[in-house]
Design a protein around this motif. Sequence first.
Motif, PDB file in Angstrom:
ATOM      1  N   LYS B  40       0.828  -1.207   0.000  1.00 33.48           N
ATOM      2  CA  LYS B  40       0.000   0.000   0.000  1.00 33.48           C
ATOM      3  C   LYS B  40       0.859   1.252   0.000  1.00 33.48           C
ATOM      4  CE  LYS B  40      -3.869  -2.225   2.319  1.00 33.48           C
ATOM      5  NZ  LYS B  40      -4.783  -2.234   3.489  1.00 33.48           N
ATOM      6  N   LYS B  41       2.143   1.088  -0.244  1.00 33.08           N
ATOM      7  CA  LYS B  41       3.104   2.184  -0.358  1.00 33.08           C
ATOM      8  C   LYS B  41       3.444   2.815   0.989  1.00 33.08           C
ATOM      9  CE  LYS B  41       3.352   2.051  -4.840  1.00 33.08           C
ATOM     10  NZ  LYS B  41       4.581   1.596  -5.496  1.00 33.08           N
ATOM     11  N   PHE B  42       2.992   2.205   2.086  1.00 32.24           N
ATOM     12  CA  PHE B  42       3.280   2.768   3.389  1.00 32.24           C
ATOM     13  C   PHE B  42       4.730   2.486   3.762  1.00 32.24           C
ATOM     14  CE2 PHE B  42       2.157   4.864   7.075  1.00 32.24           C
ATOM     15  CZ  PHE B  42       2.515   4.152   8.206  1.00 32.24           C
ATOM     16  N   LEU B  43       5.477   3.540   4.064  1.00 36.58           N
ATOM     17  CA  LEU B  43       6.914   3.431   4.329  1.00 36.58           C
ATOM     18  C   LEU B  43       7.154   3.561   5.832  1.00 36.58           C
ATOM     19  CD1 LEU B  43       9.582   3.311   2.646  1.00 36.58           C
ATOM     20  CD2 LEU B  43       9.662   5.774   2.838  1.00 36.58           C
ATOM     21  N   LYS B  44       7.874   2.581   6.385  1.00 36.78           N
ATOM     22  CA  LYS B  44       8.075   2.581   7.832  1.00 36.78           C
ATOM     23  C   LYS B  44       9.494   2.160   8.169  1.00 36.78           C
ATOM     24  CE  LYS B  44       5.933   1.048  12.110  1.00 36.78           C
ATOM     25  NZ  LYS B  44       4.883   0.215  12.739  1.00 36.78           N
ATOM     26  N   ILE B  45      10.068   2.841   9.156  1.00 36.45           N
ATOM     27  CA  ILE B  45      11.438   2.510   9.537  1.00 36.45           C
ATOM     28  C   ILE B  45      11.477   1.165  10.255  1.00 36.45           C
ATOM     29  CG2 ILE B  45      11.353   3.683  11.779  1.00 36.45           C
ATOM     30  CD1 ILE B  45      14.317   4.529  11.146  1.00 36.45           C
ATOM     31  N   MET B  46      12.558   0.414  10.021  1.00 35.39           N
ATOM     32  CA  MET B  46      12.762  -0.865  10.690  1.00 35.39           C
ATOM     33  C   MET B  46      13.921  -0.762  11.682  1.00 35.39           C
ATOM     34  SD  MET B  46      12.523  -3.278   7.325  1.00 35.39           S
ATOM     35  CE  MET B  46      12.667  -4.824   8.219  1.00 35.39           C
ATOM     36  N   PHE B  47      15.074  -0.338  11.170  1.00 34.48           N
ATOM     37  CA  PHE B  47      16.291  -0.291  11.982  1.00 34.48           C
ATOM     38  C   PHE B  47      17.099   0.955  11.659  1.00 34.48           C
ATOM     39  CE2 PHE B  47      15.921  -4.604  13.377  1.00 34.48           C
ATOM     40  CZ  PHE B  47      15.461  -5.343  12.301  1.00 34.48           C
ATOM     41  N   SER B  48      17.949   1.306  12.626  1.00 31.15           N
ATOM     42  CA  SER B  48      18.944   2.333  12.372  1.00 31.15           C
ATOM     43  C   SER B  48      20.222   1.967  13.110  1.00 31.15           C
ATOM     44  CB  SER B  48      18.446   3.699  12.847  1.00 31.15           C
ATOM     45  OG  SER B  48      19.474   4.644  12.731  1.00 31.15           O
ATOM     46  N   TYR B  49      21.344   2.150  12.445  1.00 23.23           N
ATOM     47  CA  TYR B  49      22.659   1.899  13.032  1.00 23.23           C
ATOM     48  C   TYR B  49      23.467   3.185  12.973  1.00 23.23           C
ATOM     49  CZ  TYR B  49      22.811  -3.174  13.661  1.00 23.23           C
ATOM     50  OH  TYR B  49      22.618  -4.443  14.121  1.00 23.23           O
ATOM     51  N   GLU B  58      12.653  -0.925  15.576  1.00 25.51           N
ATOM     52  CA  GLU B  58      11.204  -0.909  15.673  1.00 25.51           C
ATOM     53  C   GLU B  58      10.686  -2.338  15.868  1.00 25.51           C
ATOM     54  OE1 GLU B  58       9.148   2.182  15.424  1.00 25.51           O
ATOM     55  OE2 GLU B  58      11.171   2.567  16.157  1.00 25.51           O
ATOM     56  N   THR B  59       9.401  -2.460  16.045  1.00 22.93           N
ATOM     57  CA  THR B  59       8.808  -3.777  16.264  1.00 22.93           C
ATOM     58  C   THR B  59       8.871  -4.564  14.970  1.00 22.93           C
ATOM     59  OG1 THR B  59       7.309  -2.775  17.859  1.00 22.93           O
ATOM     60  CG2 THR B  59       6.776  -4.984  17.090  1.00 22.93           C
ATOM     61  N   VAL B  60       9.932  -5.338  14.845  1.00 21.53           N
ATOM     62  CA  VAL B  60      10.176  -6.122  13.636  1.00 21.53           C
ATOM     63  C   VAL B  60      10.408  -7.567  14.070  1.00 21.53           C
ATOM     64  CG1 VAL B  60      11.749  -6.418  11.691  1.00 21.53           C
ATOM     65  CG2 VAL B  60      11.216  -4.125  12.503  1.00 21.53           C
ATOM     66  N   PRO B  61       9.872  -8.541  13.331  1.00 25.22           N
ATOM     67  CA  PRO B  61      10.099  -9.951  13.720  1.00 25.22           C
ATOM     68  C   PRO B  61      11.587 -10.285  13.846  1.00 25.22           C
ATOM     69  CG  PRO B  61       8.452  -9.807  11.980  1.00 25.22           C
ATOM     70  CD  PRO B  61       9.009  -8.424  12.147  1.00 25.22           C
ATOM     71  N   ASN B  62      11.883 -11.219  14.725  1.00 24.57           N
ATOM     72  CA  ASN B  62      13.272 -11.634  14.943  1.00 24.57           C
ATOM     73  C   ASN B  62      13.907 -12.239  13.704  1.00 24.57           C
ATOM     74  OD1 ASN B  62      13.147 -10.819  17.572  1.00 24.57           O
ATOM     75  ND2 ASN B  62      12.568 -12.823  18.360  1.00 24.57           N
ATOM     76  N   ARG B  63      13.086 -12.593  12.744  1.00 24.46           N
ATOM     77  CA  ARG B  63      13.623 -13.160  11.509  1.00 24.46           C
ATOM     78  C   ARG B  63      14.438 -12.127  10.727  1.00 24.46           C
ATOM     79  NH1 ARG B  63      10.391 -13.637   7.982  1.00 24.46           N
ATOM     80  NH2 ARG B  63       8.581 -12.520   8.770  1.00 24.46           N
ATOM     81  N   PHE B  64      14.251 -10.867  11.052  1.00 26.49           N
ATOM     82  CA  PHE B  64      15.000  -9.797  10.397  1.00 26.49           C
ATOM     83  C   PHE B  64      16.199  -9.442  11.266  1.00 26.49           C
ATOM     84  CE2 PHE B  64      12.179  -8.340   6.980  1.00 26.49           C
ATOM     85  CZ  PHE B  64      11.021  -9.035   7.301  1.00 26.49           C
ATOM     86  N   SER B  65      17.380  -9.525  10.684  1.00 23.61           N
ATOM     87  CA  SER B  65      18.573  -9.180  11.457  1.00 23.61           C
ATOM     88  C   SER B  65      19.490  -8.294  10.620  1.00 23.61           C
ATOM     89  CB  SER B  65      19.313 -10.435  11.921  1.00 23.61           C
ATOM     90  OG  SER B  65      19.599 -11.264  10.817  1.00 23.61           O
ATOM     91  N   PRO B  66      19.648  -7.046  11.042  1.00 26.49           N
ATOM     92  CA  PRO B  66      20.586  -6.173  10.350  1.00 26.49           C
ATOM     93  C   PRO B  66      22.007  -6.477  10.791  1.00 26.49           C
ATOM     94  CG  PRO B  66      19.554  -5.014  12.153  1.00 26.49           C
ATOM     95  CD  PRO B  66      18.976  -6.392  12.160  1.00 26.49           C
TER      96      PRO B  66
END
Lengths: 112, 115
Positions: B40-49, B58-66
């Motif tokens: 739906k084109k909604f852009l949301k931050i996940m991580f920042s280093y 942000e509230t992101v599943p543990n399956r995502f690892s930066p």
Amino acid sequence: AQTVTQSQPEMSVQEAETVTLSCTYDTSESDYYLFWYKQPPSRQMILVIRQEAYKQQNATENRFSVNFQKAAKSFSLKISDSQLGDAAMYFCALYNFNKFYFGSGTKLNVKP
Amino acid sequence: DTAVSQTPKYLVTQMGNDKSIKCEQNLGHDTMYWYKQDSKKFLKIMFSYNNKELIINETVPNRFSPKSPDKAHLNLHINSLELGDSAVYFCASSREPGQGYNEQFFGPGTRLTVL
């Protein structure tokens, strides 16, 4: 909580005419920044214009200008003399605490 | 010269697979970000280093690892891909966050399709 709302999912404008895209936001902070980003079909996010909340004067960048109403928490984008290359998704964004909060976007169509 | 680059630009994979998206910036910035743009084109931050340290998660599943091997790179690894992970993922970078605003420069995005 910080929220950004764009109530117009899609808009159309005739080439060379003027169009205004709406944006409202909510924040309890007094220090923040507001932006409009353009995302053409290439997907690249391109900064269009920026407004510092502490500045009363509305920002302008060539054919792009904003109407910043801080008390109303409104931040609209006006595009003058619309060009075919302006066709894109436009995102309003609030910057605060090192994070961007984006609206859901407005798709702008430009008719020749 | 590309300021923020991402590879690959397109990624099609099966559910359950593990995949990585790479991001590199040559701007000398200290801070890098990952955003997700859904259908739906909604852009949301996940991580920042910042300087290889995680500062926003942000509230992101543990399956995502930066993973940030150095401050010019921030890779995103996704385990056990799910259909809902299909999206465009944007990397961005900026100077070190502090008072005021430091402009974020976005990469071209990676369109991930999970089948």
